[in-house]
Every structure is written in C-alpha cells, then in structure tokens.
Design an enzyme around this catalytic site. Structure first.
Site, PDB file in Angstrom:
ATOM      1  N   GLU A 199      12.484  33.702  43.030  1.00  0.00           N
ATOM      2  CA  GLU A 199      13.879  33.866  43.709  1.00  0.00           C
ATOM      3  C   GLU A 199      13.470  34.204  45.058  1.00  0.00           C
ATOM      4  O   GLU A 199      14.584  34.672  45.724  1.00  0.00           O
ATOM      5  CB  GLU A 199      14.729  34.267  42.971  1.00  0.00           C
ATOM      6  CG  GLU A 199      14.909  33.815  41.903  1.00  0.00           C
ATOM      7  CD  GLU A 199      16.167  34.280  40.856  1.00  0.00           C
ATOM      8  OE1 GLU A 199      17.013  34.493  40.897  1.00  0.00           O
ATOM      9  OE2 GLU A 199      16.324  33.163  39.487  1.00  0.00           O
TER      10      GLU A 199
ATOM     11  N   GLU B 188      12.241  28.832  34.458  1.00  0.00           N
ATOM     12  CA  GLU B 188      13.850  30.417  34.376  1.00  0.00           C
ATOM     13  C   GLU B 188      15.164  29.165  34.351  1.00  0.00           C
ATOM     14  O   GLU B 188      14.598  28.408  35.272  1.00  0.00           O
ATOM     15  CB  GLU B 188      13.294  31.229  35.363  1.00  0.00           C
ATOM     16  CG  GLU B 188      14.249  32.916  34.737  1.00  0.00           C
ATOM     17  CD  GLU B 188      14.976  33.804  35.548  1.00  0.00           C
ATOM     18  OE1 GLU B 188      13.449  34.374  35.800  1.00  0.00           O
ATOM     19  OE2 GLU B 188      16.647  34.205  35.542  1.00  0.00           O
TER      20      GLU B 188
END
Length: 536
Positions: A200, A317
């Site tokens: 991220e 994810e």
C-alpha cells in the site's frame, strides 16, 4: 441400498419443494450465457488468502480482533487449520500486510537484534519495527510444505528510505536485507511461488507513499535479485508489485517503466469503507454499490492490455471493510454475497488470482480467529475452487437487478458451472438458462452443430441421469444473515470432532426444472451436459 437412495430422494424433493413456498413473491428470469469464446482465463488456483503481521495488541474502534493470528505466533499444530488449507490442494497464501514495511529479516550472522513489534502510537502504523526470526521462517516453511500451500511473500519496500513530512518516502530501496532472506530461502530449498514488493505504497499510499518511477526502479532491482538467486533453480518465483490501492496514472507508469521486470500487478480492495460503518449490510445487498468496483477492474485490464507487457492482474488483498472488518458482518453469511460477487466480477475482467484478507485474523477471516472453525466465506471459497473452471463466460441475467450471475467452464467436466446470487429478501426467482453460440453435441462419438439460441441438454456417461444437473444452495442458519453458520442444501456445514472439513453433497435436479434461487441465497449449479465452444 435402494432404500437409502429413496430416502435421499425424498429429502431432496422436500428441500426443493420448500424453496418454492418460501414466504414472499416469486418471479421468473433467464440467465444468458455467451459460450462462443472465453472473456477471461483465471489461474488454475484462483483462490488465495492472506496471513498478516498484526500482533494481539492491534485494535480498531475499541475491539481487538487479531488474537494470535499473526504468522509470527499462529498455532501451526492446529488440525483444523491444517485441514482447511489442505482442502484446496493447493491454497495460495500471501504473507504480508501493513506492518511488512517495518519488518527486519533476521540474518544468519545475527548482526541485528530480532525484536518483536511493540505498540507505540507515535510510530507510523502504531507499532515499532519488528523482526522475522529465521527459526520461525523455518517452522512456517515446514508447515507450508506439509499443507501444500503456495506462498507469496511480501517484502519490506521501505528499507533504506526516509519518510518526509508530506508522507512521501524518498530514496532508493535498499534490497540488502530482503536479498539475505531470499538467498537463505533458496539455500534451504523452500518453495516460494512469488516475492511481492511493498504494501500500500502506490498512489497516495497508506501512511506513506513512493513515487511510481522510483517504485519501477526498485521493482527492476528485485527482479535482478530473484533472477540471480534462482539462477540454478528449475523454477523461478513470480515477481509481484506494488500490493497497493489502484491509482490509474501511478499503475500505468509502473507497468510502462518496469513491465519487463515483473509478472503480476497486485491491487487491494476495501470498497465498503471502514469496519465501523453501520450500513455495511445495506451496501453488500445493493447491486449498484457492488457494480462500483467494476471500474477499477476495467481500467487495470486496459492498462495491461495496452502495455505490450506480459504482466497480469491479481487482487493481492481484499477484506471489503478496512480496519479489521466488522464482527457478525464480514465474518458472517452476509459477506458471501460481497465475496462471491467479487470473485465473479474480478474473473470477468481477467483477474488471475484473488487473495482474501484474511485466511485467519481480524473480523474478516475465512477461519474463526480463536477456534479456527471455518466461517461461511471459507465454504464459499472452497465451493468456487472445486466447481468454477479457468475459462470465464460472458453472463447476464434478464429479470430483476437483484440477481448476480456468473458462469465459467466447469472444473469437473466439459460442461459449465454457474453462480447465482439473490440479493432480494422477499422474492424467489425461477430461472432458465439460455445459451448463445454454436453448441457441440456429444452423441455416439459424433459432433454436429446447432446454431439456435436455446437450452441444450447433452448425454453423459455416468451414474447420474444424462439430463440432470447438480445444485448447491447456500443459506444462512435460521435465515439470519449475521449467522456464522452456513447451510448447504438445508444442512449445516460443520467440521467434525476430528477437525475434518465437511463434504459438499449436491442435490440432483432434472434439466426441465427451472433453477430456484430463494431470497437472500446463493446457488452454485454444475451443468455437465452442456458443451460450449469456449469450453471445448
């Protein structure tokens, strides 16, 4: 034996009969499947789940939902855990998460101390840096080998960088610590399916971000390390990046600049918002809300198609609701509406693998965090894994917008498998299936063609009648969407006293019967007697 079959037949008839008289209204509809060509092709093992780094002290909104589910402290001797993974043969497992960019890997010379994560609210992500001991890495790989899991490991992409006050991380990635772990892994002969760079840090990032051109350079550096480390190996693992939220410009730049140096573009999905949102159920049951994620899939597909590279898309994810999900929603029957819709939608946009957050941990685990007992989504994932083949078929539903329909070539036969989701709480749908394209009939080893749009029934040589399909009806116990018990054809799915995963017994239905989709239910249908060009 004959009386046993008679009893089963009576039970099946009673189940189907009860579906027809569930309180509420009824409506008709048609599933339309274009069988000429596949619109996508998923990996042979599409289902993936994650294990995270979070320690027990990780809490959100006053609730601490992680317990001992980090792969640093997870009980690897739990028999349910072992059996749950082995049932997939294999299950892809992605090891990573927010704290991966604060992890130091212990080296064989033990030059650096190997400290645990400690809660500290002044630190980025709320914890001090932690360490992966080589002894734990050895234990994990012994377990993965025993369970047959296929591992993707997320590497610390912030190592060697400095974080500026504007949250931009600057400087090149220092790959020395990651390289030591990779080379140790190769030396020990551990089988790793892929190495993923970072978590991220794409686009605006979470906590911090890295510019796309720098990330491209770092990805190229990782590719070189993997290539060199596996120089004498028969197989080479995948290189994945960036493991972050989709940002069109950022992803395009990464693929254009480093497309020759990595295999998979991974992106994360938490499109339902925070776990504390009291309207999660409403979002999950809203077809227009579910449709919103199609834009991300479409744009990433377009970037990869026009890049000239061989990079493919994975969802690396996806927990739906961030900050650990919401108890009795993201770990309950209701979440299978969102999860299975995501699997179907992503596959239709040629996503190759879909990694669910989490296998265990938080309030969105496929397994209960403390007991390891499967939550409903575990069974949804396993049914998908066993029924839905690689080739994806263009599918639509004519009728209510509350029906979500997806079809693939079947995994168990040359036929097709169909997934139908009814988001309506009051209406039972009776659906027919129509096909477009040339039908391939199998009759006495001859093939001929039929250019009609029609429902086609084909013979097959086994013990089940040639015009019979298999149906798997999933409902919530007592009709409670927030139940953590799922019913398959009216029977609760429960592990036995030895920790064995229950078997999936279909009901057999004559092809002349419409498919019945009860309110707030999910139906998988295996139709082995239909042969389509896309599946031949």
């Amino acid at each position: 034996m004959g009386s046993l079959f008679l009893q089963k037949g009576v039970l099946v008839w009673l189940f189907l009969f009860s579906l027809r008289f569930i309180c509420g209204t009824t409506a008709q509809g048609t599933v339309f499947i274009d069988g000429k060509i596949a619109i996508g092709r998923i990996d042979r093992h599409f289902i993936c789940a994650t294990l995270d780094w979070w320690p027990p002290e990780k809490c959100d909104y006053g609730t601490c939902a992680w317990d001992y589910s980090s792969f640093l402290n997870l009980d690897l001797n739990n028999i349910i855990f072992l059996n749950a993974i082995k049932a997939f043969s294999p299950l892809k497992i992605r090891l990573g998460g927010t704290l991966q960019d604060k992890v130091i890997y212990q080296t064989e010379d033990h030059k650096q101390p190997c400290a645990s994560f400690v809660r500290n609210t002044t630190e980025m992500f709320g914890f001090t840096p932690g360490c992966l001991p080589l002894s734990r890495w050895d234990e994990l790989n012994a377990f993965f080998n025993k369970s047959g899991a296929s591992i993707i490991f997320g590497l610390n992409a912030l190592y060697g960088r400095s974080v500026h006050p504007d949250s931009l991380s600057v400087g090149a990635w220092d790959p020395s610590n990651a390289e030591s772990l990779i080379r140790y892994t190769v030396k020990k002969g551990y089988d790793i399916h892929g190495w993923e760079l970072g978590n991220e840090l794409s686009g605006s990032g979470v906590g911090t971000r890295v510019a796309a051109d720098q990330y491209a350079s770092d990805t190229i550096a990782l590719h070189k390390i993997v290539k060199d480390a596996y120089e004498n190996s028969e197989t080479k693992p995948l290189v994945l990046a960036p493991g972050g939220f989709f940002d069109e410009g950022w992803f395009r730049e990464l693929v254009n600049k480093a497309g020759a140096s990595f295999d998979v573009a991974t992106h994360h999905i938490y499109n339902l918002g925070p776990g504390r949102d009291e309207h999660l159920l409403e979002k999950i049951l809203d077809p227009s809300y579910l449709d919103g994620e199609a834009d991300t899939f479409s744009k990433l597909q377009n970037i990869l198609k026009t890049s000239g590279s061989s990079v493919v898309a994975w969802v690396g994810e996806a927990g739906g609701a961030y900050n650990s999900g919401r108890n009795h929603v993201t770990n309950a029957f209701a979440f299978s509406f969102w999860y299975l819709d995501q699997l179907g939608m992503s596959a239709a946009y040629d996503t190759k693998t879909y990694c669910r957050q989490t296998l265990i941990g938080g309030n969105y685990g496929l397994l209960n965090t403390t007991t390891f007992v499967p939550n409903p989504d575990y069974y949804s994932a396993l049914l998908w894994h066993r029924l839905m083949g690689r080739n994806v078929l263009a599918t639509s539903f004519s009728g209510t917008k509350k029906i979500r329909a997806y079809a693939h070539c079947a995994k168990q036969s040359q036929g097709i498998s169909l997934l139908l989701i009814n988001l309506d709480g009051n209406t039972t749908i009776h659906s027919r299936v129509d096909f477009n394209g040339t039908m391939l009939h199998q009759q006495k080893h001859r093939h001929h063609h039929n250019h009609r749009k029609s429902s086609i029934k084909l013979p097959r040589s086994n013990k089940i009648a040639s015009n019979t399909r298999e149906e798997y009806h999933l409902t919530a116990k007592d009709g409670n969407l927030q139940s953590q018990t799922m019913l398959l054809n009216g029977k609760a799915l429960i592990v036995d006293s030895s920790g064995n995963i229950p078997t999936f017994e279909p009901i057999y239905v004559n092809s002349t019967e419409a498919i019945t989709i009860a309110p707030l239910s999910i139906v998988f249908v295996h139709i082995p007697y239909v042969l389509l060009p896309a599946c031949s």
